[in-house]
Design an enzyme around this catalytic site. Structure first.
Site, PDB file in Angstrom:
ATOM      1  N   THR A   1       0.804  -1.258  -0.134  1.00  0.00           N
ATOM      2  CA  THR A   1      -0.090   0.039   0.065  1.00  0.00           C
ATOM      3  C   THR A   1       0.874   1.065   0.054  1.00  0.00           C
ATOM      4  O   THR A   1       1.516   1.414   0.860  1.00  0.00           O
ATOM      5  CB  THR A   1      -0.949   0.030   1.437  1.00  0.00           C
TER       6      THR A   1
ATOM      7  N   HIS B   1      -7.139 -10.994  -0.377  1.00  0.00           N
ATOM      8  CA  HIS B   1      -6.335 -10.582   0.838  1.00  0.00           C
ATOM      9  C   HIS B   1      -6.799 -11.001   2.063  1.00  0.00           C
ATOM     10  O   HIS B   1      -7.950 -10.501   2.456  1.00  0.00           O
ATOM     11  CB  HIS B   1      -6.221  -9.064   0.989  1.00  0.00           C
TER      12      HIS B   1
ATOM     13  N   ASN C   1      -3.297 -10.007   7.663  1.00  0.00           N
ATOM     14  CA  ASN C   1      -2.994  -8.899   8.285  1.00  0.00           C
ATOM     15  C   ASN C   1      -4.188  -7.962   9.060  1.00  0.00           C
ATOM     16  O   ASN C   1      -4.087  -6.775   9.143  1.00  0.00           O
ATOM     17  CB  ASN C   1      -2.313  -7.608   7.280  1.00  0.00           C
TER      18      ASN C   1
ATOM     19  N   TYR D   1      -7.512  -7.856   8.408  1.00  0.00           N
ATOM     20  CA  TYR D   1      -8.455  -7.199   7.730  1.00  0.00           C
ATOM     21  C   TYR D   1      -9.794  -8.044   7.705  1.00  0.00           C
ATOM     22  O   TYR D   1      -9.763  -8.992   8.191  1.00  0.00           O
ATOM     23  CB  TYR D   1      -8.107  -6.741   6.214  1.00  0.00           C
TER      24      TYR D   1
ATOM     25  N   ASN E   1      -2.781  -5.195  13.479  1.00  0.00           N
ATOM     26  CA  ASN E   1      -4.207  -4.827  13.380  1.00  0.00           C
ATOM     27  C   ASN E   1      -5.109  -5.423  14.521  1.00  0.00           C
ATOM     28  O   ASN E   1      -6.316  -6.025  14.463  1.00  0.00           O
ATOM     29  CB  ASN E   1      -5.001  -4.970  12.140  1.00  0.00           C
TER      30      ASN E   1
END
Ligand SMILES: Cc1cc2nc3c(=O)[nH]c(=O)nc-3n(C[C@H](O)[C@H](O)[C@H](O)COP(=O)(O)O)c2cc1C
Length: 357
Positions: free
Chosen positions: A26, A173, A176, A178, A233
């Site tokens: 990103t 994805h 991480n 999400y 996260n």
């Protein structure tokens, strides 16, 4: 002598010239969520990678959680990405799009004041990156069971848009911290419906998304990214090895392009990660494996030589070294990445890292 990293590898229908993969990164340089010409130059500079995986790309407005991330839910975004895939293909590169929904790692500022969504109404520790600076995460809204098919449909439509944009495949994805990872982990998923509780239930959403995306692309052009040891996260899991071994055994039936595993990172270990051994994952999974996380050339050669992985993805090294393949080949010195320019800004720290002469 040719090193392992520099030998070809088949990923789905593609024969890649080397096993050096550009990790998804990103960079927050897409104003109004539309991919730009500058991004096309950046990806084109890195086209000698065996495979480029694009930066994480929101599949819907609900899936957005950072400013200036390029999306893939409307025509302008598809047109922007098309220029990027063309620029990579002109240089004989291959590029997959990473499909992203951030779930609770967002803020009402992105959603007209509405709450971000999640498996359960649990506030993650930390701050959201909003267009108005860092703000503490809010308590997200738990998704209703009957909302989930709509999100699966968003993934399917985004996958279709990626096909229209000229990508060579897509990566789901599910790493991480999400949305899809939030469903997998028992620290974030306290649901009592058919998407929570047992291993089978927590894996259900990702398996449904995989089925939907595979209907668009065929399994051989779909990869999945997982971070079984990740704590980023605010991810926690009481028994991640059980979860991920179960999941990999389920994923075997698809015949996917690859599975992409983020290894335990130093930060994860520091945060007391319940680290999952790569060995257990390799044993559980029958297909092509890409690994990522703190690899240098020597460690990457080693993990391939040991048969633990088929290819290695590099993140920070790819930010700073557009010609990483050539540098590895020549054992040339590497540029150092500059963290101050990772997120947002212009060509500085983006397209101006020097190439070998
Ligand atoms: C600036 C930056 C942006 C990142 N963006 C993403 C992303 O969009 N999607 C993703 O799955 N991982 C992302 N990551 C994680 C990397 O893909 C990679 O897993 C991590 O950097 C560890 O690999 P490395 O040690 O080779 O850098 C990002 C990492 C960095 C440093």
């Amino acid at each position: 002598m040719k090193t392992k990293l520099q030998t070809p590898v088949n990923i789905g229908p593609y024969q890649l010239p080397n096993r050096i993969v550009m990790a998804p990164l990103t960079r927050m340089r897409a104003p109004d969520n539309i991919p730009t010409e500058l991004m096309a130059s950046y990806y084109a500079q890195r086209a000698s990678a065996g495979l480029i995986i694009s930066e994480a790309t929101p599949i819907s407005p609900q899936g957005v959680g950072y400013p200036a991330t390029p999306c893939i839910y409307n025509g302008l975004q598809v047109a922007g990405w098309k220029k990027i895939t063309e620029a990579v293909h002109v240089r004989n590169g291959h590029i997959f799009l990473q499909l992203w929904h951030v779930g609770r790692i967002s803020h009402p500022d992105f959603h007209g004041g509405q709450l971000p969504v999640a498996p359960s109404a649990i506030t993650p520790k930390g701050d959201a990156v909003t267009p108005h600076g860092m703000k503490p995460f809010v308590t997200p809204r738990a998704l209703e069971t009957d909302e989930i098919p709509g999100i699966v449909e968003d993934y399917r439509q985004a996958a279709k848009n990626a096909l229209d944009a000229g990508f060579d495949g897509v990566e789901i994805h599910s790493a991480n911290g999400y949305l899809l990872d939030q469903f997998l982990r028992d620290g974030a998923n306290k649901r009592t419906d058919s998407y929570g509780g047992t291993l089978e239930n927590r894996a259900r959403f990702l398996l449904e998304v995989t089925e939907a995306v595979v209907t668009v692309w065929g399994a051989e052009r779909v990869g999945i990214r997982l971070s079984p040891s990740g704590t980023f996260n605010d991810m926690t899991d009481s028994a991640p090895e059980l979860m991920f071994v179960y999941l990999l055994e389920e994923l075997n039936r698809f015949g996917l392009a690859y599975l992409h595993i983020v290894d335990a990172l130093e930060g994860d270990i520091r945060h007391g990660a319940n680290a999952v051994n790569l060995d257990a994952l390799r044993k559980a999974y029958n297909g092509t494996l890409i690994v990522c996380g703190g690899y240098d050339q020597a460690r990457a050669e080693e993990v391939i030589a040991q048969g633990m992985a088929d290819a290695v993805a590099f993140g920070q090294l790819y930010i700073a070294n557009p010609d990483l393949v050539e540098r590895f080949k020549l054992n040339a010195p590497l540029n150092d990445p500059d963290p101050a320019t990772f997120y947002g800004g212009n060509e500085k720290g983006y397209t101006d890292y020097p190439m070998l002469a």
